[in-house]
Motif scaffolding. Structure first.
Motif, PDB file in Angstrom:
ATOM      1  N   TRP A 124     -17.829  -2.750  -3.007  1.00  0.00           N
ATOM      2  CA  TRP A 124     -17.548  -2.579  -4.430  1.00  0.00           C
ATOM      3  C   TRP A 124     -18.524  -3.346  -5.328  1.00  0.00           C
ATOM      4  O   TRP A 124     -18.509  -4.580  -5.344  1.00  0.00           O
ATOM      5  CB  TRP A 124     -16.130  -3.082  -4.752  1.00  0.00           C
ATOM      6  N   PRO A 174     -11.237   3.257   9.191  1.00  0.00           N
ATOM      7  CA  PRO A 174     -10.142   4.225   9.325  1.00  0.00           C
ATOM      8  C   PRO A 174      -9.150   4.130   8.165  1.00  0.00           C
ATOM      9  O   PRO A 174      -8.904   3.047   7.648  1.00  0.00           O
ATOM     10  CB  PRO A 174      -9.459   3.788  10.622  1.00  0.00           C
ATOM     11  N   THR A 175      -8.603   5.266   7.779  1.00  0.00           N
ATOM     12  CA  THR A 175      -7.536   5.266   6.777  1.00  0.00           C
ATOM     13  C   THR A 175      -6.214   4.924   7.444  1.00  0.00           C
ATOM     14  O   THR A 175      -5.952   5.334   8.576  1.00  0.00           O
ATOM     15  CB  THR A 175      -7.419   6.633   6.088  1.00  0.00           C
ATOM     16  N   PHE A 211     -10.618   9.110   2.454  1.00  0.00           N
ATOM     17  CA  PHE A 211     -10.691   7.711   2.032  1.00  0.00           C
ATOM     18  C   PHE A 211     -12.141   7.369   1.679  1.00  0.00           C
ATOM     19  O   PHE A 211     -12.420   6.793   0.626  1.00  0.00           O
ATOM     20  CB  PHE A 211     -10.178   6.839   3.183  1.00  0.00           C
ATOM     21  N   GLU A 253     -13.675   6.271  -1.986  1.00  0.00           N
ATOM     22  CA  GLU A 253     -14.414   5.018  -2.189  1.00  0.00           C
ATOM     23  C   GLU A 253     -15.826   5.297  -2.708  1.00  0.00           C
ATOM     24  O   GLU A 253     -16.355   4.551  -3.526  1.00  0.00           O
ATOM     25  CB  GLU A 253     -14.453   4.213  -0.884  1.00  0.00           C
TER      26      GLU A 253
HETATM   27  P1  5GP Z   1      -8.634   1.436  -4.064  1.00  0.00           P
HETATM   28  O1  5GP Z   1      -8.535   2.169  -5.371  1.00  0.00           O
HETATM   29  O2  5GP Z   1      -7.462   0.525  -3.869  1.00  0.00           O
HETATM   30  O3  5GP Z   1      -9.998   1.086  -3.636  1.00  0.00           O
HETATM   31  O4  5GP Z   1      -8.333   2.498  -2.926  1.00  0.00           O
HETATM   32  C1  5GP Z   1      -7.065   2.718  -2.505  1.00  0.00           C
HETATM   33  C2  5GP Z   1      -6.875   4.194  -2.458  1.00  0.00           C
HETATM   34  O5  5GP Z   1      -7.379   4.691  -1.214  1.00  0.00           O
HETATM   35  C3  5GP Z   1      -5.429   4.517  -2.536  1.00  0.00           C
HETATM   36  O6  5GP Z   1      -5.291   5.672  -3.327  1.00  0.00           O
HETATM   37  C4  5GP Z   1      -5.047   4.790  -1.127  1.00  0.00           C
HETATM   38  O7  5GP Z   1      -4.066   5.789  -1.056  1.00  0.00           O
HETATM   39  C5  5GP Z   1      -6.334   5.284  -0.496  1.00  0.00           C
HETATM   40  N1  5GP Z   1      -6.410   4.857   0.906  1.00  0.00           N
HETATM   41  C6  5GP Z   1      -6.570   5.682   1.957  1.00  0.00           C
HETATM   42  N2  5GP Z   1      -6.580   4.984   3.103  1.00  0.00           N
HETATM   43  C7  5GP Z   1      -6.410   3.680   2.763  1.00  0.00           C
HETATM   44  C8  5GP Z   1      -6.327   2.490   3.536  1.00  0.00           C
HETATM   45  O8  5GP Z   1      -6.404   2.474   4.773  1.00  0.00           O
HETATM   46  N3  5GP Z   1      -6.168   1.326   2.846  1.00  0.00           N
HETATM   47  C9  5GP Z   1      -6.082   1.291   1.487  1.00  0.00           C
HETATM   48  N4  5GP Z   1      -5.925   0.103   0.890  1.00  0.00           N
HETATM   49  N5  5GP Z   1      -6.139   2.406   0.733  1.00  0.00           N
HETATM   50  C10 5GP Z   1      -6.309   3.589   1.370  1.00  0.00           C
END
Ligand code: 5GP
Ligand code: 5GP
Length: 242
Positions: free
Chosen positions: A46, A112-113, A127, A131
């Motif tokens: 990030w 991994p998600t 995921f 990101e």
């Molecule tokens: P952030 O906005 O918090 O960077 O990303 C989180 C988003 O990614 C959420 O919408 C969440 O549903 C999705 N996501 C998918 N897989 C994961 C995971 O393994 N961990 C997290 N923290 N978020 C995930």
């Protein structure tokens, strides 16, 4: 575009402990590739500002990137909108799976998600694409370089679980570890002080959730994290098994 590529100061390289993602009252789901390893997994890379910046209250771009509201003046409770990092710098720049084709096996294993969106058992590609759109498009890197940089960072120093284990900090149902001990073990092994974030398990117990490592703009040099972060913990925390 919300922000120019060259506007950020450093990256947070964020990894999540799967044991702490999964044991909250929301639970977790495994991706189509099966149960991930009992190792920290990548959450994201990030771009970040060294200092939050005031931002205009109006305008579609500002509205999309407001991340924090701070008290400007305690006595008057004057609130001013702050922007602490750039995000969504190019919403037409979608992640193309073919651009990261050679990295997919590596990404499946290391990024991994654990989300249950879509009922679970889904592909981690969603995921990664999320990101990329939110953070990667502000990195100044191309799609392949962005994901390769994250994988390279994760491989450093043999992985965070190994670093912690070498310091006697191993996943446990009932052990509690000093946050300062966790921070110190990672700082010693990597040469750079990380930030730590906690969450709570289903019983309300505080546990280590994410490790934030700070990386210079080149995407490969670890530096001390100098920004204070409200990590939602202090004292001792758990590191639950996965
Ligand atoms: P952030 O906005 O918090 O960077 O990303 C989180 C988003 O990614 C959420 O919408 C969440 O549903 C999705 N996501 C998918 N897989 C994961 C995971 O393994 N961990 C997290 N923290 N978020 C995930
Ligand atoms: P949360 O509110 O769960 O801490 O964060 C939600 C999402 O906001 C994160 O997944 C991430 O996308 C973004 N985010 C939170 N904190 C930071 C930060 O300090 N820097 C950056 N660049 N993004 C953050």
């Amino acid at each position: 575009t919300a922000a120019a590529d060259d506007e950020f100061d450093f990256f947070y390289f964020v990894q999540q402990w799967p044991g702490s993602f999964c044991d909250t009252d929301r639970g977790c789901c495994f991706p189509d590739t099966g149960k991930p390893a009992a190792e920290f997994g990548i959450h994201g890379l990030w771009p970040n500002y060294a200092k939050c910046r005031p931002t205009a209250d109006d305008g579609p771009e500002a509205a999309a990137s407001i991340d924090m509201v701070v008290d400007d003046d305690g006595s008057h409770h004057h609130r001013r909108r702050q922007k602490c990092w750039p995000e969504y710098c190019n919403n037409s720049n979608n992640l193309h799976p073919w651009e990261i084709k050679d990295l997919i096996k590596d990404l499946d294993a290391n990024w991994p998600t654990l989300s249950c969106k879509g009922g679970g058992g889904g592909s981690s590609m969603e995921f990664w694409a999320y990101e990329w759109k939110k953070h990667g498009t502000c990195s100044g890197l191309g799609q392949h370089d962005y994901f390769a940089a994250a994988l390279d960072l994760k491989r450093r120093d043999g992985g965070l679980a190994g670093i912690l284990a070498a310091a006697g900090i191993v996943p446990s149902e009932d052990e509690r570890y000093l946050l300062s001990g966790i921070r110190g073990a990672i700082a010693n092994a990597t040469g750079a002080i990380p930030n730590l974030e906690c969450n709570r398990d289903a019983f309300g117990e505080t546990q280590l959730y994410q490790v934030y490592q700070c990386v210079s703009r080149d995407g490969r040099t670890l530096v001390d994290c100098l920004l204070p972060m409200s990590g939602k913990c202090s004292g001792t925390v758990k590191l639950p098994p996965f």
